[in-house]
Design an enzyme around this catalytic site. Structure first.
Site, PDB file in Angstrom:
ATOM      1  CG  ASN A   1      -6.073   2.712   8.556  1.00  0.00           C
ATOM      2  OD1 ASN A   1      -6.212   1.959   7.800  1.00  0.00           O
ATOM      3  ND2 ASN A   1      -5.714   4.018   8.308  1.00  0.00           N
TER       4      ASN A   1
ATOM      5  NE  ARG B   1      -3.244   2.672   2.837  1.00  0.00           N
ATOM      6  CZ  ARG B   1      -3.509   3.150   3.765  1.00  0.00           C
ATOM      7  NH1 ARG B   1      -3.383   2.542   4.975  1.00  0.00           N
ATOM      8  NH2 ARG B   1      -4.124   4.472   3.661  1.00  0.00           N
TER       9      ARG B   1
ATOM     10  CD  GLU C   1      -2.427   3.294   8.393  1.00  0.00           C
ATOM     11  OE1 GLU C   1      -2.250   3.566   9.644  1.00  0.00           O
ATOM     12  OE2 GLU C   1      -2.426   3.950   7.439  1.00  0.00           O
TER      13      GLU C   1
ATOM     14  CD  GLU D   1      -5.745   7.002  10.021  1.00  0.00           C
ATOM     15  OE1 GLU D   1      -5.239   8.112  10.536  1.00  0.00           O
ATOM     16  OE2 GLU D   1      -5.254   6.020  10.202  1.00  0.00           O
TER      17      GLU D   1
ATOM     18  CG  HIS E   1      -1.561   8.627   4.095  1.00  0.00           C
ATOM     19  ND1 HIS E   1      -1.597   7.173   4.279  1.00  0.00           N
ATOM     20  CD2 HIS E   1      -1.106   8.918   5.483  1.00  0.00           C
ATOM     21  CE1 HIS E   1      -1.449   6.937   5.352  1.00  0.00           C
ATOM     22  NE2 HIS E   1      -0.991   7.868   6.171  1.00  0.00           N
TER      23      HIS E   1
ATOM     24  CE1 TYR F   1      -0.960   1.644  13.956  1.00  0.00           C
ATOM     25  CE2 TYR F   1      -3.089   2.574  12.783  1.00  0.00           C
ATOM     26  CZ  TYR F   1      -1.640   2.259  12.585  1.00  0.00           C
ATOM     27  OH  TYR F   1      -0.917   2.372  11.416  1.00  0.00           O
TER      28      TYR F   1
END
Ligand code: BGC
Length: 497
Positions: A325, A96, A397, A186, A141, A327
């Site tokens: 994404n 990516r 992500e 995002e 991005h 985390y």
């Protein structure tokens, strides 16, 4: 540490452990990610235009750790062949990358397409394809052309058309070779973080600008998706979505359940509901909440700008899969009266009257808000399926943050392992997760944290003019995962202590 027998990086590595975990289905793809400003450097190479990050860090060098910036970063502008080699070493199915809008369109508009920019991405895409690696391309991005920021950036509604024009250029140039597209990375980061003094354009405008940005990112995404759908899909048959950042939220106590739902609508819903829900538009509870707040504060207009009926239809359903994404996970609780609330997005929200915490049982990573709770990913995948009925989820992500430069990064390996395990459980439950793209291929410019924290499978020496890349243990581990299609090559560190 030991592993099973596999040849990686030309070395036979033996192990005592046996393969236990189920093998991922053949259609499941493994990848790694990067982003233009974080790796490319070459900030003023050839005719490249200035981005908002170039502009910000050339005028406010005081805001990043050690006054770092992305002028050179990993120098991928020159070292892209080495990057492809690393993708190959890792056995990736997908890489990516993102396109720098001002590198391709120096003025921000399609009146001038940079030959250098065009060739750079073309070579990178071709180089990946030659090695059998599928490029997954993000159009944006975080690096807006400064020329467009000067015209209001994401707060100007015209940006939706500017973005669609840019998208059309990109689809025209690379649509024959790129089959998976992400319009925006995002939008939460663009608006909630960028208008909260934590990212470029580094504005302090969380009351109005942030919400204008929120609406305009939704329209921009939708218009770009429709450009592809109408003008390119019949020829190229690719898929287009966006990446949304979703921290999983859980109530600290049963009394915090409602506030947690509101928090999810605030964080995720404002960026997902307009696109992925069946009814479209803003999530109703947060819209009501923000409208009431605006009235009390003396505004005459809602701060979260309403969509017209036509706009709701324009945005609704503009996806071919869900790009996630993820985390970490946070606990939500109501703030106590007079409690000082930490800053949004990781510590709390004054607006919602909430505090965000870790559960005491969760190991915490190198950054205090980064708790290791892989079950959160499993819950979130289920939530997405149940809430929006999405047909396909691609993890765009997921990765582990570290502060030391250790090459023996076994906590990162455990993090990858545990998250893949939860993904596999979700797949077994019937959630259609089709791939895992690790953040990130190599250490890079980590926004305001500069080069002080790292997420890379490869370490990069940022004081070396050659920007030498060295595989960490996690790179060796991930190379086995991608080739064996199982996470079970690791039996170190059964816990994070
Ligand atoms: C962003 C990346 C960033 C990563 C780690 C993601 O939210 O898309 O650009 O480096 O988080 O902080």
């Amino acid at each position: 540490m030991s592993y099973i027998d596999v040849i990686v990086f030309g070395v036979l590595i033996s192990s005592k452990c046996s393969l236990q975990g189920a093998v991922f289905p053949p259609w499941f793809k493994f990848g790694a990610a990067s982003a233009a400003y974080q790796v490319e450097g070459g900030w003023n190479a050839s005719d490249k235009g200035e981005s908002i990050w170039d502009h910000l860090l050339h005028t406010r060098s005081d805001i990043t750790a050690e006054s770092a910036n992305g002028d050179v970063a990993c120098d991928s502008y020159h070292l892209w062949k080495r990057d492809i080699e690393m993708c190959e070493e890792l056995g990736l199915d997908m890489y990516r990358l993102s396109i720098s809008w001002p590198r391709l369109l120096p003025s921000g508009f399609p009146n001038h397409i940079s030959e250098y920019g065009k060739n750079y991405y073309s070579n990178l895409i071709d180089g990946l394809l030659e090695k059998g690696i599928q490029p997954v391309v993000t159009l944006y991005h975080f690096d807006l052309p400064q020329s467009l920021q000067d015209l209001g950036g994401w707060a100007n509604p015209l940006i939706a058309d500017w973005f669609a024009d840019y998208a059309r250029v990109v689809f025209t140039l690379y649509g024959d070779r790129v089959k998976i597209w992400l319009t925006l990375n995002e939008p939460f980061g663009i608006c909630d973080v960028g208008y909260n003094l934590q990212h470029a354009p580094y504005l302090n405008d969380t009351e109005v600008g942030r919400y204008l940005c929120n609406k305009n990112t939704m329209l921009a995404h939708a218009k770009a998706w429709r450009v592809y759908q109408e003008e390119f899909k019949p020829r190229y048959n690719g898929k287009v979505s966006l990446s949304t950042l979703f921290i999983w939220y859980e109530p600290l106590t049963p009394d915090d359940k409602e506030l947690t739902e509101l928090t999810i609508e605030h964080w995720e819903g404002r960026y997902a509901h307009p696109i992925f829900s069946k009814q479209g538009g803003w999530p109703p509870k947060i819209q009501q909440f923000l409208d009431d707040a605006a009235k009390k504060e003396g505004y005459h207009q809602p701060r979260l700008p309403p969509f017209t009926a036509e706009e709701i239809e324009l945005v609704r359903g503009t996806y071919d899969f869900y790009g996630l994404n993820h985390y970490t996970t946070r606990k939500v609780r109501k703030a106590r009266p007079d409690e000082v609330i930490g800053s949004w997005p990781f510590y709390g929200s004054k607006e919602l009257g909430i505090v965000l915490e870790n559960d005491r049982s969760w190991p915490v990573g190198a950054v205090d808000w980064f708790a290791m709770y892989p079950e959160g990913l499993w819950k979130q995948l289920h939530w997405l399926k149940n809430t929006y009925g999405v047909n396909e989820i691609l993890i765009t992500e997921n990765g582990y943050v570290n502060v030391d430069d250790d090459l023996e990064d076994w906590k990162r390996m455990k993090y990858i392992r545990d998250n893949l395990e939860q993904i596999q459980y979700a797949i077994e439950d019937g959630v259609n997760v089709t791939g895992y793209i690790h953040w990130t291929l190599m250490d890079n410019f980590e926004w305001l944290a500069g080069y002080k924290v790292n997420f890379g499978l490869y370490a990069v020496n940022f004081t070396d003019p050659e920007r030498k890349r060295v595989p960490r243990e996690s790179a060796r581990y991930y190379a086995k995962v991608t080739r064996g299609r199982s996470y079970d090559y690791l039996h170190v560190g059964l816990n994070y202590d």
